[in-house]
Design a protein around this motif. Structure first.
Motif, PDB file in Angstrom:
ATOM      1  N   LEU A 332       0.953  -1.370   0.120  1.00 35.24           N
ATOM      2  CA  LEU A 332      -0.072  -0.092  -0.081  1.00 35.24           C
ATOM      3  C   LEU A 332       0.749   1.190   0.581  1.00 35.24           C
ATOM      4  CD1 LEU A 332      -3.372   1.315   0.389  1.00 35.24           C
ATOM      5  CD2 LEU A 332      -2.754   1.330   3.242  1.00 35.24           C
ATOM      6  N   GLY A 333       1.433   0.950   0.860  1.00 26.80           N
ATOM      7  CA  GLY A 333       2.905   2.638   1.075  1.00 26.80           C
ATOM      8  C   GLY A 333       3.177   3.245  -0.081  1.00 26.80           C
ATOM      9  N   TRP A 334       4.324   1.539  -0.931  1.00 29.40           N
ATOM     10  CA  TRP A 334       5.197   1.543  -1.909  1.00 29.40           C
ATOM     11  C   TRP A 334       4.437   1.696  -3.107  1.00 29.40           C
ATOM     12  CZ3 TRP A 334      10.265   3.346  -1.419  1.00 29.40           C
ATOM     13  CH2 TRP A 334      10.373   3.377  -0.085  1.00 29.40           C
ATOM     14  N   LYS A 335       3.039   0.800  -3.229  1.00 28.07           N
ATOM     15  CA  LYS A 335       2.892   1.011  -4.654  1.00 28.07           C
ATOM     16  C   LYS A 335       1.279   1.530  -4.807  1.00 28.07           C
ATOM     17  CE  LYS A 335       4.606  -3.747  -5.302  1.00 28.07           C
ATOM     18  NZ  LYS A 335       4.787  -5.002  -6.204  1.00 28.07           N
ATOM     19  N   VAL A 336       0.934   2.269  -4.010  1.00 30.72           N
ATOM     20  CA  VAL A 336      -0.497   3.030  -3.976  1.00 30.72           C
ATOM     21  C   VAL A 336      -0.132   4.341  -3.668  1.00 30.72           C
ATOM     22  CG1 VAL A 336      -3.098   3.462  -3.273  1.00 30.72           C
ATOM     23  CG2 VAL A 336      -1.834   1.403  -4.115  1.00 30.72           C
ATOM     24  N   LEU A 337       0.353   4.557  -2.802  1.00 32.92           N
ATOM     25  CA  LEU A 337       0.566   5.739  -1.525  1.00 32.92           C
ATOM     26  C   LEU A 337       1.593   6.828  -2.825  1.00 32.92           C
ATOM     27  CD1 LEU A 337      -0.447   5.732   1.967  1.00 32.92           C
ATOM     28  CD2 LEU A 337      -2.415   5.870   0.198  1.00 32.92           C
ATOM     29  N   ILE A 338       2.782   6.516  -2.429  1.00 34.96           N
ATOM     30  CA  ILE A 338       3.939   7.276  -2.955  1.00 34.96           C
ATOM     31  C   ILE A 338       3.715   6.827  -4.481  1.00 34.96           C
ATOM     32  CG2 ILE A 338       5.921   6.984  -3.884  1.00 34.96           C
ATOM     33  CD1 ILE A 338       6.814   5.623  -0.744  1.00 34.96           C
ATOM     34  N   PRO A 339       3.127   6.208  -5.724  1.00 31.00           N
ATOM     35  CA  PRO A 339       2.927   7.173  -7.025  1.00 31.00           C
ATOM     36  C   PRO A 339       1.677   7.910  -7.146  1.00 31.00           C
ATOM     37  CG  PRO A 339       2.817   4.298  -6.733  1.00 31.00           C
ATOM     38  CD  PRO A 339       3.286   4.757  -5.414  1.00 31.00           C
ATOM     39  N   VAL A 340       0.360   7.588  -5.906  1.00 36.52           N
ATOM     40  CA  VAL A 340      -0.189   8.305  -5.993  1.00 36.52           C
ATOM     41  C   VAL A 340       0.083  10.270  -5.714  1.00 36.52           C
ATOM     42  CG1 VAL A 340      -2.749   9.910  -5.116  1.00 36.52           C
ATOM     43  CG2 VAL A 340      -2.122   6.705  -6.024  1.00 36.52           C
ATOM     44  N   ALA A 341       0.871   9.994  -4.856  1.00 39.67           N
ATOM     45  CA  ALA A 341       1.354  11.936  -4.290  1.00 39.67           C
ATOM     46  C   ALA A 341       2.038  12.275  -5.549  1.00 39.67           C
ATOM     47  CB  ALA A 341       2.358  10.450  -3.272  1.00 39.67           C
ATOM     48  N   LEU A 342       3.155  11.243  -6.067  1.00 36.40           N
ATOM     49  CA  LEU A 342       3.734  11.608  -6.592  1.00 36.40           C
ATOM     50  C   LEU A 342       3.422  12.750  -8.498  1.00 36.40           C
ATOM     51  CD1 LEU A 342       7.135  12.046  -7.253  1.00 36.40           C
ATOM     52  CD2 LEU A 342       7.433  10.160  -8.291  1.00 36.40           C
ATOM     53  N   GLY A 343       2.039  10.984  -8.731  1.00 38.34           N
ATOM     54  CA  GLY A 343       1.418  11.836  -9.580  1.00 38.34           C
ATOM     55  C   GLY A 343       0.942  13.509  -9.326  1.00 38.34           C
ATOM     56  N   TRP A 344       0.384  13.518  -8.386  1.00 32.28           N
ATOM     57  CA  TRP A 344      -0.480  13.985  -8.430  1.00 32.28           C
ATOM     58  C   TRP A 344       0.317  15.699  -8.241  1.00 32.28           C
ATOM     59  CZ3 TRP A 344      -4.924  17.153  -8.847  1.00 32.28           C
ATOM     60  CH2 TRP A 344      -5.111  18.245  -8.027  1.00 32.28           C
ATOM     61  N   LEU A 345       1.899  15.634  -7.194  1.00 36.82           N
ATOM     62  CA  LEU A 345       2.961  16.413  -7.335  1.00 36.82           C
ATOM     63  C   LEU A 345       2.871  16.566  -8.761  1.00 36.82           C
ATOM     64  CD1 LEU A 345       4.826  18.447  -5.839  1.00 36.82           C
ATOM     65  CD2 LEU A 345       6.456  16.376  -6.257  1.00 36.82           C
ATOM     66  N   VAL A 346       3.202  15.856 -10.101  1.00 44.19           N
ATOM     67  CA  VAL A 346       3.586  16.397 -10.744  1.00 44.19           C
ATOM     68  C   VAL A 346       2.783  17.155 -12.339  1.00 44.19           C
ATOM     69  CG1 VAL A 346       4.315  15.528 -13.635  1.00 44.19           C
ATOM     70  CG2 VAL A 346       5.547  14.336 -11.114  1.00 44.19           C
ATOM     71  N   ALA A 347       1.570  16.720 -11.692  1.00 42.83           N
ATOM     72  CA  ALA A 347      -0.269  16.914 -12.174  1.00 42.83           C
ATOM     73  C   ALA A 347       0.015  18.762 -11.491  1.00 42.83           C
ATOM     74  CB  ALA A 347      -0.982  16.722 -12.031  1.00 42.83           C
ATOM     75  N   VAL A 348       0.014  18.872 -10.247  1.00 44.99           N
ATOM     76  CA  VAL A 348       0.285  20.528  -9.712  1.00 44.99           C
ATOM     77  C   VAL A 348       1.523  21.380  -9.724  1.00 44.99           C
ATOM     78  CG1 VAL A 348       1.272  21.584  -7.331  1.00 44.99           C
ATOM     79  CG2 VAL A 348      -0.972  19.886  -7.773  1.00 44.99           C
ATOM     80  N   ALA A 349       2.596  20.677 -10.350  1.00 48.52           N
ATOM     81  CA  ALA A 349       3.501  21.557 -11.193  1.00 48.52           C
ATOM     82  C   ALA A 349       3.782  21.840 -12.655  1.00 48.52           C
ATOM     83  CB  ALA A 349       5.006  20.786 -10.786  1.00 48.52           C
ATOM     84  N   ILE A 350       3.026  21.515 -12.788  1.00 41.66           N
ATOM     85  CA  ILE A 350       2.745  21.439 -14.608  1.00 41.66           C
ATOM     86  C   ILE A 350       1.519  22.677 -14.950  1.00 41.66           C
ATOM     87  CG2 ILE A 350       1.723  20.341 -16.463  1.00 41.66           C
ATOM     88  CD1 ILE A 350       3.106  17.699 -16.471  1.00 41.66           C
ATOM     89  N   ILE A 351       0.500  21.647 -14.117  1.00 37.05           N
ATOM     90  CA  ILE A 351      -0.592  22.692 -13.803  1.00 37.05           C
ATOM     91  C   ILE A 351      -0.479  24.679 -13.810  1.00 37.05           C
ATOM     92  CG2 ILE A 351      -2.612  23.687 -13.066  1.00 37.05           C
ATOM     93  CD1 ILE A 351      -3.551  20.627 -13.219  1.00 37.05           C
ATOM     94  N   GLN A 352       0.852  24.684 -12.425  1.00 39.28           N
ATOM     95  CA  GLN A 352       1.292  26.331 -11.499  1.00 39.28           C
ATOM     96  C   GLN A 352       2.585  26.493 -12.720  1.00 39.28           C
ATOM     97  OE1 GLN A 352      -1.010  26.281 -10.047  1.00 39.28           O
ATOM     98  NE2 GLN A 352       1.102  27.605  -8.246  1.00 39.28           N
ATOM     99  N   GLY A 353       3.307  25.729 -13.450  1.00 36.69           N
ATOM    100  CA  GLY A 353       4.532  26.104 -14.522  1.00 36.69           C
ATOM    101  C   GLY A 353       3.011  26.592 -15.242  1.00 36.69           C
ATOM    102  N   ILE A 354       2.461  25.965 -16.307  1.00 39.81           N
ATOM    103  CA  ILE A 354       1.199  26.811 -17.400  1.00 39.81           C
ATOM    104  C   ILE A 354       0.910  27.887 -17.023  1.00 39.81           C
ATOM    105  CG2 ILE A 354      -0.507  26.094 -19.289  1.00 39.81           C
ATOM    106  CD1 ILE A 354      -0.313  23.244 -19.070  1.00 39.81           C
ATOM    107  N   GLY A 355       0.526  28.050 -15.465  1.00 38.01           N
ATOM    108  CA  GLY A 355      -0.409  29.028 -15.199  1.00 38.01           C
ATOM    109  C   GLY A 355       0.855  30.304 -15.154  1.00 38.01           C
ATOM    110  N   SER A 356       2.294  30.542 -14.542  1.00 31.52           N
ATOM    111  CA  SER A 356       3.140  31.315 -15.169  1.00 31.52           C
ATOM    112  C   SER A 356       3.088  31.845 -15.918  1.00 31.52           C
ATOM    113  CB  SER A 356       4.608  30.649 -14.005  1.00 31.52           C
ATOM    114  OG  SER A 356       4.830  29.853 -15.407  1.00 31.52           O
ATOM    115  N   PHE A 357       2.642  31.628 -17.752  1.00 28.78           N
ATOM    116  CA  PHE A 357       2.647  32.172 -18.368  1.00 28.78           C
ATOM    117  C   PHE A 357       1.941  31.744 -19.244  1.00 28.78           C
ATOM    118  CE2 PHE A 357       6.882  28.941 -17.989  1.00 28.78           C
ATOM    119  CZ  PHE A 357       7.435  30.127 -18.070  1.00 28.78           C
ATOM    120  N   THR A 358       0.759  31.861 -18.473  1.00 26.53           N
ATOM    121  CA  THR A 358      -0.698  31.965 -18.492  1.00 26.53           C
ATOM    122  C   THR A 358      -2.032  33.207 -17.959  1.00 26.53           C
ATOM    123  OG1 THR A 358      -1.668  30.127 -18.851  1.00 26.53           O
ATOM    124  CG2 THR A 358      -0.999  30.564 -20.425  1.00 26.53           C
ATOM    125  N   ASP A 359      -3.204  33.502 -18.108  1.00 29.69           N
ATOM    126  CA  ASP A 359      -3.401  33.600 -17.294  1.00 29.69           C
ATOM    127  C   ASP A 359      -4.444  32.582 -17.250  1.00 29.69           C
ATOM    128  OD1 ASP A 359      -2.666  36.497 -17.870  1.00 29.69           O
ATOM    129  OD2 ASP A 359      -3.706  37.286 -18.943  1.00 29.69           O
TER     130      ASP A 359
END
Length: 445
Positions: A332-359
């Protein structure tokens, strides 16, 4: 609305410029007393709640509604015989409980109880200290706390405590990774690691709505972090007697016991500060008289209530779920929680990065993604896995693990693997015949 990455970490909004040494002393004493009294209350709440959930009375003799039972237990621990092991590493054996307790008490130093108030004529925030990296401080102190468990198990010079200490180390490594990733995604959204700034940034919208996947990951990880059912593997009485506390007695055991419940308060308070608005008033009370409940001493009440809602959730989980198997726990820790948290972190970084160049409104996009995550999670939760697993033998032949499973094939009993089933119990075959015989005997009479 957040439309870009912050240029730098925001400084704390709490103003400690007027604080004096006796103000610090008052705050420190209040935190210590609050944590100790909260542990006593938590013991009573847990026993009474579990008693009701499991159709038992619970403590109801000592004091009003059994409330004095927690005080009686504390007195018993202080008066109990203090056993010292002959083969233990003396210094580390005594220091280990103190490490756990000290780290547990230290986390509340950066926890904001409320806004700026007047205390004996001095304007001061209801917080002992703060920093621009307060969240890192919390994670660091929580990581140090596990040394008390590991060293206590090792210093006891006994097998079961050592195994409990090793399990504690593995558990913290596994679940603090997911916890840290979930908190990191909130930092990307809020642009600060200061606890007071995090609360200030949730004036209009709490982070739980923006970063719902991070909150779910954190909540599951915090249960594993504090060794609570169904994740209490380091002290599982079925395999390890009492884990790292097996060879401890009296107040040395009491310090471990106290630190466990204080850590429950710690992780609940971090969840409140990071995701649930901290001391801010819940809606719709926040709209009354232009937020009058967000001023003065009222916010302390909301902070305590939110914390205790999460505390009760931990009690509820303990009274509902069974202990997990250790390999399932690691999976549960290595194959579920860490991938979910890492995937959400990447999604947030991409969206925040796009938001820095657009409105674009990054908050709205994150809320939509969180809603999609919730729908997917609900669908996966209710869909039954109908896969038919197969096993490949050494000779290349494929077999069905459900066929001819022999638990004693290796010379000793082993549990079935996923997809395997134990043969029907002989008692199950005899039960219908016995019941029919009993019915015939009753009819003859």
């Amino acid at each position: 609305m957040l439309t870009s990455f912050p240029a730098a970490m925001a400084e704390p909004v709490a103003d400690f410029s007027q604080d004096t040494w006796w103000i610090w002393l008052i705050k420190a004493v209040f935190i210590v007393l609050y944590l100790i009294l909260s542990v006593i209350l938590a013991l009573w709440v847990e026993r009474r709640a579990l008693g009701r959930m499991q159709n038992r009375l619970g403590p109801n003799v000592v004091g009003f509604l059994g409330f004095g039972q927690a005080f009686a237990d504390a007195i018993k621990l202080m008066l109990k015989e203090d056993i010292s092991l002959k083969g233990a590493e003396k210094v580390i054996y005594f220091v280990a409980p103190a490490i756990s307790a000290l780290c547990a008490f230290s986390i509340y130093a950066v926890m904001p109880f409320g806004p700026q108030v007047s205390m004996f004529g001095i304007e001061t925030p209801l917080q002992l200290a703060d920093s621009s990296v307060a969240l890192l401080y919390i994670l660091a102190v929580a990581s140090l706390g596990v040394y008390g468990l590991v060293l206590g198990g090792w210093a006891s010079n006994s097998t079961y405590p050592l195994l409990g200490g090793v399990r504690s180390a593995a558990q913290v490594i596994s679940y603090e990774l997911a916890m840290g990733l979930s908190l990191l995604s909130v930092f990307l959204v809020a642009g600060t690691m200061s606890t007071s700034s995090l609360v200030e940034g949730q004036t209009d919208l709490w982070n739980v709505f923006i970063c719902l996947p991070a909150f779910v990951t954190y909540f599951i990880s915090m249960v594993g972090e504090v060794n609570r059912l169904p994740f209490d593997l380091p002290e599982a009485e079925g395999e390890l007697v009492a884990g790292h506390t097996t060879e401890y007695s009296a107040m040395k055991f009491g310090w471990f016991y106290l630190s466990e419940y204080i850590n429950m308060l710690n992780v609940s308070s971090v969840a409140v500060v990071v995701f649930l608005g901290g001391w801010r008033t819940p809606w719709p009370l926040s709209a009354i008289n232009d937020g009058m409940f967000n001023e003065g001493w009222w916010p302390m009440l909301w902070f305590f209530l939110k914390t205790w809602v999460l505390m009760f959730c931990l009690v509820w989980i303990r009274g509902t779920l069974l202990r997990m198997r250790y390999d399932h726990f690691m999976k549960l820790g290595w194959k579920v929680l860490i991938p979910v948290a890492l995937g959400w972190l990447v999604a947030v970084a991409i969206i925040q990065g796009i938001g820095s160049f657009t409105d674009i409104d990054t908050q709205m996009i994150l809320i939509v993604l969180a809603a999609i995550f919730l729908v997917i999670f609900a669908v996966l939760w209710f869909i039954e896995d109908k896969s038919d697993p197969k096993e490949v033998a050494a000779d290349g032949s494929i077999s069905d693990p459900k066929d001819d499973f022999d638990a004693y094939a290796g010379g000793f009993p082993v549990p079935p693997l996923p997809g395997q089933q134990l043969p029907p119990s002989p008692r199950a075959k005899r039960a219908p015949a016995y019941s029919s015989t009993a019915k015939e005997a009753d009819s003859d009479e």
